[in-house]
Design a protein around this motif. Structure first.
Motif, PDB file in Angstrom:
ATOM      1  N   UNK A  46      25.287  -9.866  -2.770  1.00 43.74           N
ATOM      2  CA  UNK A  46      26.201  -9.385  -3.808  1.00 43.74           C
ATOM      3  C   UNK A  46      27.623  -9.840  -3.488  1.00 43.74           C
ATOM      4  N   UNK A  47      28.234 -10.540  -4.424  1.00 38.56           N
ATOM      5  CA  UNK A  47      29.632 -10.953  -4.314  1.00 38.56           C
ATOM      6  C   UNK A  47      30.427 -10.211  -5.381  1.00 38.56           C
ATOM      7  N   UNK A  48      31.479  -9.536  -4.945  1.00 42.43           N
ATOM      8  CA  UNK A  48      32.302  -8.742  -5.847  1.00 42.43           C
ATOM      9  C   UNK A  48      33.637  -9.447  -6.057  1.00 42.43           C
ATOM     10  N   UNK A  49      34.026  -9.552  -7.300  1.00 45.85           N
ATOM     11  CA  UNK A  49      35.323 -10.132  -7.647  1.00 45.85           C
ATOM     12  C   UNK A  49      36.261  -9.006  -8.064  1.00 45.85           C
ATOM     13  N   UNK A  50      37.392  -8.905  -7.378  1.00 44.90           N
ATOM     14  CA  UNK A  50      38.400  -7.911  -7.730  1.00 44.90           C
ATOM     15  C   UNK A  50      39.749  -8.607  -7.855  1.00 44.90           C
ATOM     16  N   UNK A  51      40.765  -7.829  -8.178  1.00 47.17           N
ATOM     17  CA  UNK A  51      42.117  -8.383  -8.265  1.00 47.17           C
ATOM     18  C   UNK A  51      42.589  -8.901  -6.917  1.00 47.17           C
ATOM     19  N   UNK A  52      41.978  -8.425  -5.835  1.00 43.49           N
ATOM     20  CA  UNK A  52      42.358  -8.842  -4.490  1.00 43.49           C
ATOM     21  C   UNK A  52      41.543 -10.021  -3.971  1.00 43.49           C
ATOM     22  N   UNK A  53      40.640 -10.555  -4.801  1.00 42.40           N
ATOM     23  CA  UNK A  53      39.854 -11.706  -4.374  1.00 42.40           C
ATOM     24  C   UNK A  53      38.364 -11.426  -4.371  1.00 42.40           C
ATOM     25  N   UNK A  54      37.632 -12.214  -3.567  1.00 43.27           N
ATOM     26  CA  UNK A  54      36.179 -12.149  -3.514  1.00 43.27           C
ATOM     27  C   UNK A  54      35.731 -11.475  -2.227  1.00 43.27           C
ATOM     28  N   UNK A  55      34.686 -10.658  -2.332  1.00 40.04           N
ATOM     29  CA  UNK A  55      34.180  -9.921  -1.177  1.00 40.04           C
ATOM     30  C   UNK A  55      32.658  -9.944  -1.204  1.00 40.04           C
ATOM     31  N   UNK A  56      32.057 -10.257  -0.056  1.00 43.77           N
ATOM     32  CA  UNK A  56      30.604 -10.195   0.071  1.00 43.77           C
ATOM     33  C   UNK A  56      30.221  -8.758   0.393  1.00 43.77           C
ATOM     34  N   UNK A  57      29.702  -8.061  -0.607  1.00 46.06           N
ATOM     35  CA  UNK A  57      29.326  -6.660  -0.418  1.00 46.06           C
ATOM     36  C   UNK A  57      27.971  -6.521   0.259  1.00 46.06           C
ATOM     37  N   UNK A  58      27.114  -7.532   0.130  1.00 51.29           N
ATOM     38  CA  UNK A  58      25.792  -7.511   0.752  1.00 51.29           C
ATOM     39  C   UNK A  58      25.288  -8.942   0.820  1.00 51.29           C
ATOM     40  N   UNK A  59      24.443  -9.208   1.815  1.00 52.32           N
ATOM     41  CA  UNK A  59      23.800 -10.522   1.905  1.00 52.32           C
ATOM     42  C   UNK A  59      22.497 -10.377   2.670  1.00 52.32           C
ATOM     43  N   UNK A  60      21.466 -11.032   2.160  1.00 52.43           N
ATOM     44  CA  UNK A  60      20.149 -11.039   2.792  1.00 52.43           C
ATOM     45  C   UNK A  60      19.542  -9.641   2.901  1.00 52.43           C
ATOM     46  N   UNK A  61      19.747  -8.848   1.847  1.00 49.74           N
ATOM     47  CA  UNK A  61      19.242  -7.483   1.797  1.00 49.74           C
ATOM     48  C   UNK A  61      17.961  -7.406   0.961  1.00 49.74           C
ATOM     49  N   UNK A  62      17.006  -6.654   1.462  1.00 44.37           N
ATOM     50  CA  UNK A  62      15.776  -6.389   0.702  1.00 44.37           C
ATOM     51  C   UNK A  62      15.734  -4.920   0.313  1.00 44.37           C
ATOM     52  N   UNK A  63      15.026  -4.604  -0.766  1.00 44.12           N
ATOM     53  CA  UNK A  63      14.856  -3.178  -1.114  1.00 44.12           C
ATOM     54  C   UNK A  63      14.100  -2.449  -0.007  1.00 44.12           C
ATOM     55  N   UNK A  64      14.239  -1.124   0.065  1.00 48.55           N
ATOM     56  CA  UNK A  64      13.462  -0.365   1.048  1.00 48.55           C
ATOM     57  C   UNK A  64      11.972  -0.611   0.878  1.00 48.55           C
ATOM     58  N   UNK A  65      11.220  -0.414   1.960  1.00 46.75           N
ATOM     59  CA  UNK A  65       9.775  -0.674   1.920  1.00 46.75           C
ATOM     60  C   UNK A  65       9.068   0.168   0.871  1.00 46.75           C
ATOM     61  N   UNK A  66       9.531   1.378   0.676  1.00 48.04           N
ATOM     62  CA  UNK A  66       8.935   2.258  -0.340  1.00 48.04           C
ATOM     63  C   UNK A  66       9.983   2.542  -1.391  1.00 48.04           C
ATOM     64  N   UNK A  67       9.725   2.100  -2.607  1.00 48.48           N
ATOM     65  CA  UNK A  67      10.682   2.319  -3.679  1.00 48.48           C
ATOM     66  C   UNK A  67       9.950   2.496  -4.999  1.00 48.48           C
TER      67      UNK A  67
END
Length: 209
Positions: free
Chosen positions: A188-209
Motif C-alpha cells: 500500500x502506497x499512500x499519497x498525502x500533501x506531505x508526499x508518498x509513504x509505504x504503509x505496507x509491503x509484502x503483506x498477506x491476509x491473516x490465515x483465517x479470515x
C-alpha cells in the motif's frame, strides 16, 4: 485528503510440492487451487477492512485477471471497470523463462540473480522495459490519486512502483532486504500533501479470515 494505491500480486500458479519457476509475460498460466484461495482471502480482507475501489488496473495475464475478479467479487457494488494496463504485465525472462532459480543460476550466476531481486537490475537476456515501467508508475504517483486504486500485477512488475520515487524503495528496505511481493500479498502506497509513504509491503491476509 489522501489517496491510496493497493498493489496486489496474483495468487499461486504452482501446486504444493511443484518446483516454482520464473514465468513471465510469455507464459499465461492460471491460478492453482491455493492461488484461488489466496485471491479469495484478499477479497475478504478488503471487505473486512471496508476498503472499496475507485479505479482498478490489471495486467492482461490470466493469473492477474483471475485474482482481480476474486477480489472484486467481495467488494460491494457499484464496481469500477477493470482497466488493462500493459505496464503491470510480468517481465520477459528471455532464455530463463520457465526455469527454476537453480537452473538460472547455472547460466547467469548467483550475483546476477541477487541483483535483480535486491535492486531490480535485470540479468543479461531479460527484457523488463525498466524506463517505460518507471515512467508509468511515476505518472501515476505524481498525479493526484483520488480515493483507493487497486493494481493487480506480478512480482517482477510490482517492484517498479518503488523505483518511481527516490525514497519508496528505501522505506521498504527498512523492513525487508528486497522489493519482492509474495504470491497473494499486497503493498500500500499512500499519497498525502506531505508526499508518498509505504504503509505496507509484502503483506498477506491473516490465515483465517
Amino acid at each position: 485528503m489522501s489517496g491510496r494505491l493497493f498493489i496486489v500480486r496474483h495468487g499461486n500458479t504452482f501446486a504444493s510440492g511443484e518446483p516454482p519457476r520464473r514465468v513471465g509475460v510469455k507464459t499465461d498460466i492460471p491460478l492453482v487451487e491455493t492461488g484461488e484461495l489466496q485471491a479469495i482471502a484478499l477479497g475478504r480482507w478488503f471487505a473486512r477492512e471496508k476498503i472499496t475501489f475507485d479505479r482498478v488496473y490489471c495486467s492482461p495475464l490470466l493469473r492477474t485477471r483471475q485474482t482481480a475478479a476474486a477480489i472484486l467479487a467481495h467488494v460491494p457494488a457499484p464496481l469500477p471497470a477493470v482497466e488493462p494496463a500493459s505496464f503491470l504485465a510480468e517481465i520477459d525472462h528471455g532464455p530463463d523463462e520457465n526455469l527454476t532459480d537453480d537452473a538460472i543460476v547455472v547460466r547467469i550466476g548467483q550475483n546476477a540473480l541477487a541483483a535483480w531481486d535486491l535492486h531490480a537490475e535485470p540479468p543479461p537476456g531479460w527484457t523488463v522495459d525498466r524506463e517505460i515501467r518507471i515512467a508509468a508508475w511515476t505518472e501515476l504517483l505524481t498525479k493526484p490519486i483520488k480515493g483507493n486504486v487497486l493494481l493487480v500485477t506480478s512480482n517482477g512488475a510490482a517492484r517498479f512502483a518503488l523505483l518511481a520515487s527516490d525514497d519508496l524503495a528505501a522505506q521498504v528496505r527498512e523492513h525487508q532486504t528486497d522489493m519482492k511481493l509474495r504470491t497473494g500479498a499486497w503493498g500500500e502506497i499512500v499519497q498525502t500533501a506531505n508526499g508518498l509513504h509505504v504503509a505496507a509491503w509484502n503483506q498477506r491476509p491473516p490465515a483465517r479470515i
